[in-house]
Design an enzyme around this catalytic site. Structure first.
Site, PDB file in Angstrom:
ATOM      1  N   TYR A 290      34.512  44.322  39.676  1.00 56.69           N
ATOM      2  CA  TYR A 290      33.891  43.001  39.763  1.00 56.69           C
ATOM      3  C   TYR A 290      34.289  42.266  41.047  1.00 56.69           C
ATOM      4  O   TYR A 290      33.667  41.276  41.415  1.00 56.69           O
ATOM      5  CB  TYR A 290      34.259  42.130  38.550  1.00 56.69           C
ATOM      6  CG  TYR A 290      33.634  42.592  37.237  1.00 56.69           C
ATOM      7  CD1 TYR A 290      32.793  43.691  37.184  1.00 56.69           C
ATOM      8  CD2 TYR A 290      33.894  41.928  36.053  1.00 56.69           C
ATOM      9  CE1 TYR A 290      32.230  44.123  35.994  1.00 56.69           C
ATOM     10  CE2 TYR A 290      33.331  42.350  34.846  1.00 56.69           C
ATOM     11  CZ  TYR A 290      32.504  43.453  34.826  1.00 56.69           C
ATOM     12  OH  TYR A 290      31.951  43.869  33.638  1.00 56.69           O
TER      13      TYR A 290
ATOM     14  N   LYS B 177      38.899  56.381  32.874  1.00 51.99           N
ATOM     15  CA  LYS B 177      37.900  57.440  33.048  1.00 51.99           C
ATOM     16  C   LYS B 177      38.488  58.376  34.107  1.00 51.99           C
ATOM     17  O   LYS B 177      37.890  58.630  35.162  1.00 51.99           O
ATOM     18  CB  LYS B 177      36.558  56.818  33.479  1.00 51.99           C
ATOM     19  CG  LYS B 177      35.387  57.751  33.439  1.00 51.99           C
ATOM     20  CD  LYS B 177      34.916  58.136  32.050  1.00 51.99           C
ATOM     21  CE  LYS B 177      33.772  59.118  32.121  1.00 51.99           C
ATOM     22  NZ  LYS B 177      33.422  59.725  30.821  1.00 51.99           N
TER      23      LYS B 177
ATOM     24  N   ASP C 241      34.514  56.308  27.263  1.00 49.32           N
ATOM     25  CA  ASP C 241      33.372  56.634  26.391  1.00 49.32           C
ATOM     26  C   ASP C 241      33.855  56.960  24.985  1.00 49.32           C
ATOM     27  O   ASP C 241      33.292  56.499  23.986  1.00 49.32           O
ATOM     28  CB  ASP C 241      32.527  57.773  26.996  1.00 49.32           C
ATOM     29  CG  ASP C 241      33.348  58.896  27.597  1.00 49.32           C
ATOM     30  OD1 ASP C 241      34.577  58.733  27.774  1.00 49.32           O
ATOM     31  OD2 ASP C 241      32.776  59.960  27.887  1.00 49.32           O
TER      32      ASP C 241
ATOM     33  N   ASP D 114      35.732  44.338  29.592  1.00 50.03           N
ATOM     34  CA  ASP D 114      34.615  43.428  29.339  1.00 50.03           C
ATOM     35  C   ASP D 114      33.743  44.009  28.227  1.00 50.03           C
ATOM     36  O   ASP D 114      33.388  43.336  27.248  1.00 50.03           O
ATOM     37  CB  ASP D 114      33.821  43.285  30.651  1.00 50.03           C
ATOM     38  CG  ASP D 114      32.806  42.166  30.612  1.00 50.03           C
ATOM     39  OD1 ASP D 114      32.775  41.420  29.624  1.00 50.03           O
ATOM     40  OD2 ASP D 114      32.042  42.035  31.583  1.00 50.03           O
TER      41      ASP D 114
ATOM     42  N   ASP E  71      33.837  43.068  23.798  1.00 49.31           N
ATOM     43  CA  ASP E  71      32.674  42.575  23.054  1.00 49.31           C
ATOM     44  C   ASP E  71      32.375  43.486  21.869  1.00 49.31           C
ATOM     45  O   ASP E  71      32.016  43.010  20.789  1.00 49.31           O
ATOM     46  CB  ASP E  71      31.435  42.513  23.966  1.00 49.31           C
ATOM     47  CG  ASP E  71      31.261  41.136  24.582  1.00 49.31           C
ATOM     48  OD1 ASP E  71      32.287  40.440  24.753  1.00 49.31           O
ATOM     49  OD2 ASP E  71      30.117  40.758  24.889  1.00 49.31           O
TER      50      ASP E  71
END
Ligand code: NAD
Length: 360
Positions: free
Chosen positions: A141, A192, A224, A248, A252
């Protein structure tokens, strides 16, 4: 000495839910001797309307001078046509950057009284208590280079860059291990590493930091798989630590396990333990002004503030017990109502928590 709390109500339902959190803070101050000074300031669309900027300098200065900041929510359709540099969300990003809030703590706790509110089977989520620790000021980001450029062929290319330094990884991992040591003593680092060199480094540093915490167990999971495990068997997790973007998305996903966005608090901390505390939901323009918003996520954010920035864990426990007592009484705002419960509005819910506080 009194601790300084800056209150930023913001937009939409922000002022309504923050008003209930203030009732709780007033009760702790007046009836239980909590030494606090509260000051209010503008942020988001409300600040833009009054001062032409979503984060006036006076607000940022007050935030820096405070021990902790309580934020409602920002944003709304009214400000969407504005240039991105002055949209309400810029106020939030400015606060995070200005205070150096690199650690975002998002607990996903399912109160047993609300097990039916989740879209998952009650046995999968009942008793859920996980904490996601998301890195908040680095990663893709913020990485450079970024942008959209036009190639010689005329085709456009979008670019974002994932970067983490060892020190950025180390400090967020230390937050995760410190917190795990006070709860289930298990940290799952999500990366990852099979594809991204940057998160290969993340894993290496997590292992190095983990060696300093022999009482905590460290495991690793690819992002994943972590997403899948969160909906398959979420209770396997205690503390999860991960990058800005992975956090992020996963936080959620974890929030949805509990069924209601109106119940979940969050904390964002800097290296000095100073923090900004806010519900995870937004300004809910669809219900703003109707007096029906759930104030419990904001009230539970106050509990996190007391625990993590003000060193008042006893008062934090008291708030959490009061919220649980109110749920036991069958009181629910519309978003968490179910058959056999009593639906109440925002102010009545806040009043009920204050009444329960006096009894716990
Ligand atoms: P939202 O979280 O505001 O609302 C999503 C849904 O959840 C809506 O149906 C809303 O009514 C409901 N909801 C949210 N909080 C609730 C509560 N306390 N009680 C009962 N129901 C609640 O997300 P959105 O609709 O995507 O965004 C609305 C605005 O909020 C946008 O401008 C967005 O940019 C902003 N936003 C701000 C923050 C923040 O301030 N941290 C976070 C997310 C979104």
């Amino acid at each position: 000495m009194s601790k300084k709390i800056l209150i930023l109500a913001g937009d939409g339902i922000g002022p309504e839910i923050v008003a209930e959190a203030i009732k709780v803070l007033n009760c702790l101050r007046d009836d239980f001797g909590l030494a606090i000074d509260m000051q209010e300031a503008l942020v988001g669309g409300a600040a833009y309307d009054a001062e032409g900027h979503p984060l006036p300098e006076s607000t940022l200065d007050a935030a820096k001078a405070a021990d902790a900041v309580l934020l409602g929510a920002v944003g709304g359709a009214k400000w969407e046509p504005l240039d991105i540099s002055v949209r309400p969300e810029k106020g939030l990003l400015g606060l995070r950057a200005g205070l150096g809030l690199f650690a975002n703590l998002r607990p996903a706790i399912l109160y047993p009284q609300l097990a039916d509110a989740s879209t998952l089977k009650p046995e999968v989520v009942s008793g859920l208590d996980i904490l996601i620790v998301r890195e908040l000021t680095g990663g893709i980001y913020f990485g450079q280079p970024r942008g959209v450029e036009t190639l010689e062929s005329g085709e456009r290319k979008g670019i974002n860059t994932l970067t983490y330094t060892e020190s950025e990884i180390e400090r967020i991992c230390r937050v995760a291990f410190d917190l795990a040591g006070k709860r289930g003593k298990r940290v799952c680092s999500v990366d990852k590493a099979n594809v991204l060199e940057c998160t290969e480094l993340w894993r290496e540093v997590a292992i190095r930091v983990g060696a300093d915490y022999p009482d905590c167990e460290l495991s690793h999971m690819y992002v994943d798989n972590a997403a899948m495990q969160l909906v398959r068997a979420p209770k396997q997790f205690d503390v999860m630590v991960t990058t800005n973007m992975f956090g992020d998305i996963l936080s959620d996903c974890a929030a949805q396990l509990t069924g209601s966005i109106g119940m979940l608090p969050s904390a964002s901390l800097n290296a000095d333990g100073q923090g900004m505390y806010e519900p995870i939901h937004g300004s809910a323009p669809d219900i703003a002004g109707k007096g029906v918003a759930n104030p419990l996520a904001t009230i539970l954010s106050v509990a996190m503030m007391l625990r993590y920035s003000l060193n008042e864990a006893g008062h934090a426990d008291r708030i959490e017990q009061a919220v649980s007592a109110v749920l036991d009484q069958g009181l629910r705002t519309a978003d968490i109502a179910s058959e056999g419960t009593t639906t109440v509005g925002t102010a009545a819910m806040g009043d009920a928590v204050v009444a329960a506080l006096r009894e716990v």
